[in-house]
Design an enzyme around this catalytic site. Structure first.
Site, PDB file in Angstrom:
ATOM      1  N   ASP A 210      -7.994 -19.815  48.543  1.00 13.16           N
ATOM      2  CA  ASP A 210      -9.399 -20.058  48.910  1.00 13.16           C
ATOM      3  C   ASP A 210      -9.848 -21.516  48.781  1.00 13.16           C
ATOM      4  O   ASP A 210     -10.868 -21.896  49.332  1.00 13.16           O
ATOM      5  CB  ASP A 210     -10.334 -19.194  48.049  1.00 13.16           C
TER       6      ASP A 210
ATOM      7  N   ASP B 189     -11.287 -22.951  46.399  1.00 12.50           N
ATOM      8  CA  ASP B 189     -12.666 -23.015  45.903  1.00 12.50           C
ATOM      9  C   ASP B 189     -12.753 -23.389  44.421  1.00 12.50           C
ATOM     10  O   ASP B 189     -13.576 -22.855  43.690  1.00 12.50           O
ATOM     11  CB  ASP B 189     -13.372 -21.672  46.145  1.00 12.50           C
TER      12      ASP B 189
ATOM     13  N   THR C 287      -4.881 -20.824  44.418  1.00 17.32           N
ATOM     14  CA  THR C 287      -5.608 -19.810  45.202  1.00 17.32           C
ATOM     15  C   THR C 287      -5.667 -20.278  46.644  1.00 17.32           C
ATOM     16  O   THR C 287      -5.865 -21.474  46.888  1.00 17.32           O
ATOM     17  CB  THR C 287      -7.050 -19.582  44.693  1.00 17.32           C
TER      18      THR C 287
ATOM     19  N   GLY D  98      -5.239 -13.743  42.318  1.00 19.14           N
ATOM     20  CA  GLY D  98      -4.570 -13.522  43.606  1.00 19.14           C
ATOM     21  C   GLY D  98      -3.365 -14.435  43.751  1.00 19.14           C
ATOM     22  O   GLY D  98      -3.427 -15.606  43.409  1.00 19.14           O
TER      23      GLY D  98
ATOM     24  N   ARG E 147      -5.041  -9.172  37.435  1.00 21.72           N
ATOM     25  CA  ARG E 147      -6.372  -9.575  36.956  1.00 21.72           C
ATOM     26  C   ARG E 147      -6.620  -8.723  35.724  1.00 21.72           C
ATOM     27  O   ARG E 147      -6.767  -7.509  35.826  1.00 21.72           O
ATOM     28  CB  ARG E 147      -7.422  -9.320  38.034  1.00 21.72           C
TER      29      ARG E 147
ATOM     30  N   ARG F 294     -13.764 -14.817  49.489  1.00 19.97           N
ATOM     31  CA  ARG F 294     -14.766 -13.913  48.917  1.00 19.97           C
ATOM     32  C   ARG F 294     -16.053 -14.662  48.582  1.00 19.97           C
ATOM     33  O   ARG F 294     -17.140 -14.183  48.802  1.00 19.97           O
ATOM     34  CB  ARG F 294     -14.164 -13.290  47.648  1.00 19.97           C
TER      35      ARG F 294
ATOM     36  N   ASP G  70     -10.238 -19.573  39.786  1.00 17.23           N
ATOM     37  CA  ASP G  70     -11.415 -19.742  38.947  1.00 17.23           C
ATOM     38  C   ASP G  70     -11.442 -18.815  37.719  1.00 17.23           C
ATOM     39  O   ASP G  70     -11.627 -19.269  36.582  1.00 17.23           O
ATOM     40  CB  ASP G  70     -12.600 -19.372  39.856  1.00 17.23           C
TER      41      ASP G  70
HETATM   42  O1  F6P Z   1      -7.039 -14.918  46.385  1.00 17.24           O
HETATM   43  C1  F6P Z   1      -8.418 -14.925  46.601  1.00 17.24           C
HETATM   44  C2  F6P Z   1      -8.722 -13.911  47.618  1.00 17.24           C
HETATM   45  O2  F6P Z   1      -7.938 -14.280  48.687  1.00 17.24           O
HETATM   46  C3  F6P Z   1     -10.160 -13.738  48.087  1.00 17.24           C
HETATM   47  O3  F6P Z   1     -10.554 -14.548  49.138  1.00 17.24           O
HETATM   48  C4  F6P Z   1     -10.202 -12.291  48.418  1.00 17.24           C
HETATM   49  O4  F6P Z   1     -11.451 -11.752  48.387  1.00 17.24           O
HETATM   50  C5  F6P Z   1      -9.366 -11.710  47.348  1.00 17.24           C
HETATM   51  O5  F6P Z   1      -8.344 -12.657  47.137  1.00 17.24           O
HETATM   52  C6  F6P Z   1      -8.827 -10.359  47.603  1.00 17.24           C
HETATM   53  O6  F6P Z   1      -7.836 -10.089  46.693  1.00 17.24           O
HETATM   54  P1  F6P Z   1      -7.422  -8.664  46.153  1.00 17.24           P
HETATM   55  O7  F6P Z   1      -7.260  -7.786  47.341  1.00 17.24           O
HETATM   56  O8  F6P Z   1      -6.158  -8.931  45.430  1.00 17.24           O
HETATM   57  O9  F6P Z   1      -8.516  -8.204  45.259  1.00 17.24           O
END
Ligand code: F6P
Length: 327
Positions: free
Chosen positions: A132, A134, A130, A14, A75, A176, A106
């Site tokens: 997040d 995390d 990120t 992300g 990804r 997430r 991660d």
């Molecule tokens: O970047 C991490 C995050 O923000 C998560 O918290 C979230 O679930 C995810 O990205 C969603 O990303 P995408 O819509 O790109 O799959």
């Protein structure tokens, strides 16, 4: 180790505000130290399919203040396969890339670790990126500060309408697998409750709180729910509450991808620039398979194996404090 002449840089997973500042930090520090820099577009996918572009000092002008990532991100499923990684390795060799800096979360650092276990002669350095926050081994990840400010701005606005209509709002924020954004923004906005994936059974506590609150004539409430909350997320909890507390007027707001965009904050710009600079210093110091992060305000190098194996936890005291402050 032989002198590094050409480094590759990529963003993966992300996107996060501040990634561009890190790209600029890596590029200019590497050029300053006599290296060439290759931007690998679309993350690991671009490594496999040869999406390489030469970066000069001027290629990264005017990007410090921009959200997203100029290198694009992805990804990559192919990079999870041994064939994909072999193809990536062959491409790096063909392009003469001696070292790689990966900016991502991660999953991206896990990919780097697996690659480095298979191919030893191209050092990788990770930069945590990120919203997040995390990632184990660093107090900060690129984009977290900006995302928090975006959430705070949105929640403050929702509070205006919530209190005007005496409403109960469930606001879902990103995360997430983790509740860092929810916890910090819940504290910053004085949320009446904060529901996060790390803690089970919070919905019962929420119901008690709402029961008592109604008796005290507390008419508007803001409940922050992290996306990964285990009992079904903001909509599911809101439905339960609607059924059991007919006296409340309930609304749900999902903040969504707005949290990933926008101009990086000053904090994100400075931190991401520092991590970019330090990633190249780490390569000059012959480091490999480490992430550059921050620990108690100081730059710190953490081996990939630790980053991947261990899970960062939220501070339970802060959750307790948030409860106390929302009586
Ligand atoms: O970047 C991490 C995050 O923000 C998560 O918290 C979230 O679930 C995810 O990205 C969603 O990303 P995408 O819509 O790109 O799959």
């Amino acid at each position: 180790m032989a002198k590094i002449k050409k480094i590759g840089i990529l963003t993966s997973g992300g996107d996060a505000p501040g990634m561009n500042a890190a790209i600029r930090g890596v590029t200019r520090t590497a050029i300053f130290n006599g290296m060439q820099v290759v931007g690998i577009r679309h993350g690991y996918h671009g490594m496999i399919f040869g999406h390489f572009t030469r970066l000069k000092a001027h290629s990264v002008s005017d990007i410090l203040a921009r959200g997203g990532t100029i290198l694009k991100t992805a990804r990559s499923k192919e990079f999870m396969t041994a064939e994909g990684r072999k193809q990536a390795y062959d491409n790096l060799k063909k392009e003469g890339i001696d070292a790689v800096v990966v900016i991502g979360g991660d999953g991206s650092l896990t990919g780097a670790r697996v690659f480095c276990d298979e191919y030893y002669d191209i050092p990788f350095i990770g930069i945590p990126g990120t919203i997040d926050n995390d990632i184990f081994g660093t107090d900060y990840t690129i984009g977290y500060d900006t995302a928090q400010n975006t959430v705070v701005d949105a929640v403050d606005k929702i509070r205006d309408t919530a209190s005007s209509h005496n409403r109960l709002f469930f606001i879902e924020v990103m995360g997430r697998d983790a509740g860092f954004i929810a916890l910090k923004t819940g504290i910053a906005c004085g949320a009446e409750a904060i529901l996060i994936p790390e803690v089970e059974g919070q919905v019962e506590g929420l119901k008690d709180y709402l029961e008592k609150g109604y008796k005290r004539k507390k008419s508007s409430n803001i409940i922050i729910v992290a996306e990964g909350e285990k009992s079904g997320g903001a909509f599911a909890i809101a439905e339960q509450v609607k059924e059991e507390f007919e006296e409340y007027s309930v609304r749900v707001s999902i903040l969504g991808h707005i949290q990933r965009g926008g101009k990086p904050s000053a904090y994100d710009r400075v931190s991401a620039s520092t991590l970019g600079y330090e990633a190249v210093q780490a390569l000059l110091d012959d480091q490999k398979s480490v992430m550059v992060g921050f620990h108690n305000g100081e730059v710190d190098l953490v081996p990939f194996r630790k980053v991947i194996k261990l899970k960062k936890s939220v501070d339970p005291q802060q959750l307790e404090m948030a409860d106390v402050l929302s009586i």
